[in-house]
Design a protein around this motif. Structure first.
Motif, PDB file in Angstrom:
ATOM      1  N   ILE A   7      48.054 -64.813 158.129  1.00  0.00           N
ATOM      2  CA  ILE A   7      49.349 -65.076 158.776  1.00  0.00           C
ATOM      3  C   ILE A   7      49.548 -64.129 159.956  1.00  0.00           C
ATOM      4  CG2 ILE A   7      51.852 -64.937 158.433  1.00  0.00           C
ATOM      5  CD1 ILE A   7      51.349 -65.998 155.585  1.00  0.00           C
ATOM      6  N   LEU A   8      49.171 -62.869 159.795  1.00  0.00           N
ATOM      7  CA  LEU A   8      49.256 -61.901 160.889  1.00  0.00           C
ATOM      8  C   LEU A   8      48.359 -62.311 162.058  1.00  0.00           C
ATOM      9  CD1 LEU A   8      50.287 -59.166 161.962  1.00  0.00           C
ATOM     10  CD2 LEU A   8      48.306 -58.125 160.856  1.00  0.00           C
ATOM     11  N   VAL A   9      47.167 -62.818 161.749  1.00  0.00           N
ATOM     12  CA  VAL A   9      46.268 -63.299 162.804  1.00  0.00           C
ATOM     13  C   VAL A   9      46.918 -64.453 163.561  1.00  0.00           C
ATOM     14  CG1 VAL A   9      44.090 -64.519 163.203  1.00  0.00           C
ATOM     15  CG2 VAL A   9      44.130 -62.499 161.756  1.00  0.00           C
ATOM     16  N   GLY A  10      47.562 -65.364 162.838  1.00  0.00           N
ATOM     17  CA  GLY A  10      48.250 -66.475 163.489  1.00  0.00           C
ATOM     18  C   GLY A  10      49.372 -66.002 164.393  1.00  0.00           C
ATOM     19  N   ILE A  11      50.124 -65.009 163.940  1.00  0.00           N
ATOM     20  CA  ILE A  11      51.208 -64.459 164.764  1.00  0.00           C
ATOM     21  C   ILE A  11      50.653 -63.779 166.013  1.00  0.00           C
ATOM     22  CG2 ILE A  11      53.018 -62.694 164.809  1.00  0.00           C
ATOM     23  CD1 ILE A  11      53.520 -63.367 161.840  1.00  0.00           C
ATOM     24  N   LEU A  12      49.566 -63.031 165.856  1.00  0.00           N
ATOM     25  CA  LEU A  12      48.965 -62.362 167.012  1.00  0.00           C
ATOM     26  C   LEU A  12      48.402 -63.366 168.012  1.00  0.00           C
ATOM     27  CD1 LEU A  12      47.155 -59.306 165.403  1.00  0.00           C
ATOM     28  CD2 LEU A  12      49.177 -59.288 166.861  1.00  0.00           C
ATOM     29  N   VAL A  13      47.791 -64.446 167.527  1.00  0.00           N
ATOM     30  CA  VAL A  13      47.278 -65.476 168.444  1.00  0.00           C
ATOM     31  C   VAL A  13      48.433 -66.154 169.165  1.00  0.00           C
ATOM     32  CG1 VAL A  13      46.104 -67.713 168.519  1.00  0.00           C
ATOM     33  CG2 VAL A  13      45.106 -65.834 167.246  1.00  0.00           C
ATOM     34  N   THR A  14      49.538 -66.377 168.465  1.00  0.00           N
ATOM     35  CA  THR A  14      50.708 -66.980 169.101  1.00  0.00           C
ATOM     36  C   THR A  14      51.256 -66.083 170.202  1.00  0.00           C
ATOM     37  OG1 THR A  14      51.255 -68.073 167.022  1.00  0.00           O
ATOM     38  CG2 THR A  14      53.008 -67.915 168.662  1.00  0.00           C
ATOM     39  N   ILE A  15      51.387 -64.799 169.917  1.00  0.00           N
ATOM     40  CA  ILE A  15      51.877 -63.851 170.924  1.00  0.00           C
ATOM     41  C   ILE A  15      50.912 -63.767 172.102  1.00  0.00           C
ATOM     42  CG2 ILE A  15      52.355 -61.402 171.348  1.00  0.00           C
ATOM     43  CD1 ILE A  15      53.375 -61.267 168.445  1.00  0.00           C
ATOM     44  N   GLY A  16      49.613 -63.710 171.814  1.00  0.00           N
ATOM     45  CA  GLY A  16      48.621 -63.649 172.884  1.00  0.00           C
ATOM     46  C   GLY A  16      48.623 -64.883 173.764  1.00  0.00           C
ATOM     47  N   THR A  17      48.784 -66.055 173.139  1.00  0.00           N
ATOM     48  CA  THR A  17      48.845 -67.292 173.910  1.00  0.00           C
ATOM     49  C   THR A  17      50.088 -67.325 174.794  1.00  0.00           C
ATOM     50  OG1 THR A  17      47.661 -68.426 172.145  1.00  0.00           O
ATOM     51  CG2 THR A  17      48.803 -69.805 173.748  1.00  0.00           C
ATOM     52  N   GLY A  36      41.904 -60.823 171.265  1.00  0.00           N
ATOM     53  CA  GLY A  36      40.662 -60.170 170.833  1.00  0.00           C
ATOM     54  C   GLY A  36      40.843 -59.393 169.545  1.00  0.00           C
ATOM     55  N   HIS A  37      41.978 -58.693 169.422  1.00  0.00           N
ATOM     56  CA  HIS A  37      42.243 -57.959 168.188  1.00  0.00           C
ATOM     57  C   HIS A  37      42.507 -58.904 167.023  1.00  0.00           C
ATOM     58  CE1 HIS A  37      42.073 -54.087 170.022  1.00  0.00           C
ATOM     59  NE2 HIS A  37      43.039 -54.363 170.884  1.00  0.00           N
ATOM     60  N   ALA A  38      43.127 -60.047 167.296  1.00  0.00           N
ATOM     61  CA  ALA A  38      43.354 -61.038 166.243  1.00  0.00           C
ATOM     62  C   ALA A  38      42.028 -61.592 165.726  1.00  0.00           C
ATOM     63  CB  ALA A  38      44.242 -62.159 166.759  1.00  0.00           C
ATOM     64  N   VAL A  39      41.097 -61.834 166.630  1.00  0.00           N
ATOM     65  CA  VAL A  39      39.782 -62.322 166.217  1.00  0.00           C
ATOM     66  C   VAL A  39      39.058 -61.262 165.386  1.00  0.00           C
ATOM     67  CG1 VAL A  39      37.517 -63.002 167.105  1.00  0.00           C
ATOM     68  CG2 VAL A  39      39.573 -63.966 168.095  1.00  0.00           C
ATOM     69  N   ASN A  40      39.202 -59.998 165.758  1.00  0.00           N
ATOM     70  CA  ASN A  40      38.598 -58.925 164.958  1.00  0.00           C
ATOM     71  C   ASN A  40      39.161 -58.909 163.546  1.00  0.00           C
ATOM     72  OD1 ASN A  40      37.053 -58.131 167.127  1.00  0.00           O
ATOM     73  ND2 ASN A  40      38.453 -56.519 167.754  1.00  0.00           N
ATOM     74  N   LEU A  41      40.474 -59.055 163.416  1.00  0.00           N
ATOM     75  CA  LEU A  41      41.077 -59.121 162.086  1.00  0.00           C
ATOM     76  C   LEU A  41      40.569 -60.324 161.303  1.00  0.00           C
ATOM     77  CD1 LEU A  41      44.825 -58.155 162.568  1.00  0.00           C
ATOM     78  CD2 LEU A  41      43.151 -57.014 161.145  1.00  0.00           C
ATOM     79  N   LEU A  42      40.380 -61.443 161.985  1.00  0.00           N
ATOM     80  CA  LEU A  42      39.883 -62.642 161.322  1.00  0.00           C
ATOM     81  C   LEU A  42      38.451 -62.449 160.832  1.00  0.00           C
ATOM     82  CD1 LEU A  42      40.716 -65.540 160.613  1.00  0.00           C
ATOM     83  CD2 LEU A  42      39.670 -66.241 162.758  1.00  0.00           C
ATOM     84  N   ILE A  43      37.628 -61.777 161.609  1.00  0.00           N
ATOM     85  CA  ILE A  43      36.245 -61.512 161.185  1.00  0.00           C
ATOM     86  C   ILE A  43      36.227 -60.601 159.970  1.00  0.00           C
ATOM     87  CG2 ILE A  43      34.090 -60.367 161.854  1.00  0.00           C
ATOM     88  CD1 ILE A  43      34.560 -61.410 164.682  1.00  0.00           C
ATOM     89  N   ILE A  44      37.034 -59.560 159.982  1.00  0.00           N
ATOM     90  CA  ILE A  44      37.096 -58.655 158.825  1.00  0.00           C
ATOM     91  C   ILE A  44      37.591 -59.400 157.591  1.00  0.00           C
ATOM     92  CG2 ILE A  44      38.394 -56.702 157.877  1.00  0.00           C
ATOM     93  CD1 ILE A  44      36.157 -55.740 159.512  1.00  0.00           C
TER      94      ILE A  44
END
Length: 112
Positions: A7-17, A36-44
């Motif tokens: 959910i945090l990754v989704g929020i970060l992608v929304t803010i980045g977009t 980029g940081h959201a993608v890093n969280l998604l990979i982890i």
């Protein structure tokens, strides 16, 4: 915990977009950095948030953590920092040269 981070990754992608769709260069750079940081969280998160010992031979431990996602994210963080620093310098030079960071004015289009 995984669901919360997704959910945090989704929020970060929304803010980045939202920031990327802006007209100002600095917001675009910050938006790409946040994505980029959201993608890093998604990979982890996709690698698994489990605890365990280091994968060493000769040890009698059954729970191991995968070191590959951590290595990929560490490399991505360094690359993201270098690219962000380079683009920030280019944005600063463009601001010095043209006196604005508005993309419409940099293109030469008139702003209403």
């Amino acid at each position: 915990m995984d669901t919360l981070i997704v959910i945090l990754v989704g929020i970060l992608v929304t803010i980045g977009t939202y920031l990327i769709l802006s007209r100002h260069l600095l917001r675009i750079v910050l938006g790409t950095s946040i994505i980029g940081h959201a993608v890093n969280l998604l990979i982890i998160t996709s690698g698994g948030l489990k605890t365990g010992a280091a994968p060493l031979l000769g040890e009698k431990i059954t729970d191991f953590t995968d070191a590959l996602p951590q290595a990929l994210v560490l490399t991505a963080i360094v690359i993201n920092f270098a690219v962000t620093a380079l683009v920030l310098v280019l944005c600063y030079r463009a601001y010095q040269g043209f006196g604005t960071d508005d993309l419409e004015q940099l293109r030469g289009e008139e702003h209403e």
